[in-house]
Design a protein around this motif. Structure first.
Motif: not given
Ligand code: PMP
Length: 427
Positions: A173-198
């Motif tokens: 991936l180019g650097e910009a796309d790689l940044t997006n890929a990491y940000l997507e993993r951050l979003r996943d972590a946040i969503r997981s906490l929102e979904n589990n009630g914490q």
């Protein structure tokens, strides 16, 4: 007292397994500036310790400590101008709205305060951290640690892969796309906490991902991570225990990765060895924390902490140690980079200011981490009189992080020892 007999006594008195550096442990009896001296009088250049940032046994700091201890040292439930002045001076080193501060005695405690502050302010419990971090040793903060115990644990903790260019989560991936890929993993972590009630309270990161191995962070990652965190109603905690206090040649690590945190945690170098840490935030965050907890910490916020903390800031400013870290660090890193191609075991060299990591690999193309090689290099450097250690997600990064009073001349001596070590490895 020989080293083996002191070691046996230590194991008896402190319990076996209390961590020690080096294959043959060092018996250190004295420090002075960047130097440490062992029981036989041998001198070592300290290239590891960031706590004595203005130098071991700095006479100005020692004098301030002794003077204050000889005048008044008492807990914080009295008015004392020194502590107010110190808090004012410390918060001025940040950009607004970081204007108030809670003092404590260790990085762990200051991170505990930060987590509680974020949970109180948001009314949510969930914390997101990186997958190879360390923020401290208490029950609550220790649960964020992945380095020794696998993934961070618990229903209220989620991790995301730490952002890096060297071993990116997705290849090609180019650097910009790689940044997006990491940000997507951050979003996943946040969503997981929102979904589990914490719910989501905060993202906590070391501003330069020091324990992760000091990666080159894909451009734009942190400022965009802050946007994502705020959009999700959370707060951003910058752990500056390692990154802060001019280590990188800037006052704060968050200047390096270019973001503005809501809460900043500092520790190690603040007291040059006196236990002193702080959690800085906006006045409203600190007020909210104080109202909810009535936080009191016997040894924290004392006249002694203030006097010593002030003296450390005096020395940093008077001796222009931020500039020193930037200049000496840049020259050291450039010199190390020149050596990179000469040694097949060096996979990467990274860092800013007086914080440089040399990543050891088994093979440059596969980038397979070589922890044993890093340990070997660290021990060989020690035998030559230079103290480093190994760190990072795979413990294969030789960690160079000397006191801020480290000079070009020390760096030159170190490079000679480093060259000799590389020659030995090649042989
Ligand atoms: N945060 C970071 C980034 C650290 O590296 C450490 C200690 N290595 C801590 C927090 C914990 O600090 P302390 O040992 O003072 O509790």
């Amino acid at each position: 007292m020989t080293t083996p007999s002191l070691l046996a006594r230590r194991n008896q008195a402190l319990g076996t397994g209390a961590p020690l550096f080096y294959n043959t442990p060092l018996h250190i009896v004295r420090g002075d500036g960047v130097y440490l001296f062992d029981a036989d009088g041998r001198r070592y250049v300290d290239m590891y310790n960031n706590v004595p940032c203005v130098g071991h046994a700095n006479p100005y700091v020692v004098e301030a400590m002794a003077r204050q201890q000889g005048t008044l040292n008492v807990h914080s439930r009295y008015l004392h101008e020194g502590i107010v002045e110190y808090a004012e001076r410390l918060t001025k080193l940040h950009t607004p709205p970081l204007e108030s501060v809670v003092f404590s005695c260790s990085g762990t405690e200051a991170n505990e305060v930060a987590l509680r502050m974020a949970r109180i302010a948001t009314g949510k419990q969930g914390i997101v951290c990186s997958n190879a971090t360390y923020h401290g040793n208490s029950d609550a903060v220790g649960r964020l640690t992945a380095t020794r115990r696998g993934q961070p644990e618990g229903i209220d903790v989620r991790s995301f892969p730490f952002p890096e260019l060297y071993r990116p989560i997705e290849k090609n991936l180019g650097e910009a796309d790689l940044t997006n890929a990491y940000l997507e993993r951050l979003r996943d972590a946040i969503r997981s906490l929102e979904n589990n009630g914490q719910g989501f309270a905060a993202l906590i990161v070391c501003s330069i991902f020091a324990n992760e191995g000091l990666p080159d962070v894909p451009r734009g990652f942190m400022p965009r991570a802050v946007e994502i965190v705020h959009a999700a109603g959370g707060l951003v905690i910058a752990d500056e225990v390692q990154a802060g206090y001019c280590r990188t040649g800037k006052w704060w690590g968050y200047e390096v990765t270019q973001f503005v945190p809501d809460i900043v945690v500092t520790g190690k170098p603040m007291g040059n060895g006196l236990p002193l840490s702080a959690t800085a935030a906006s006045k409203s965050l600190v007020d909210g924390f104080r109202a909810a907890t009535h936080y009191f910490n016997t040894f924290a916020s004392s006249p002694l902490q203030a006097a010593v903390g002030m003296a450390v800031l005096d020395v940093i400013e008077r001796e222009r140690l931020r500039e020193n870290a930037a200049n000496v660090g840049a020259a050291l890193k450039a010199a190390l980079l020149e050596r990179k191609d000469a040694c097949a075991a060096i996979g990467d060299i990274r860092g800013q200011g007086l914080f440089v990591g040399v990543e050891m690999v088994k093979d440059r193309s596969t980038k397979a981490p070589d922890r044993e090689r890093a340990v070997d290099v660290v021990n060989r450097l020690k035998d030559k009189g230079f103290l480093t250690s190994n760190a990072g997600a795979f413990n294969n990064v030789v960690k160079i992080r000397p006191p801020l009073v480290f000079t070009q001349s020390h760096a030159k001596d170190f490079l000679d020892a480093f060259d000799a070590t590389l020659t030995e490895i090649d042989a």
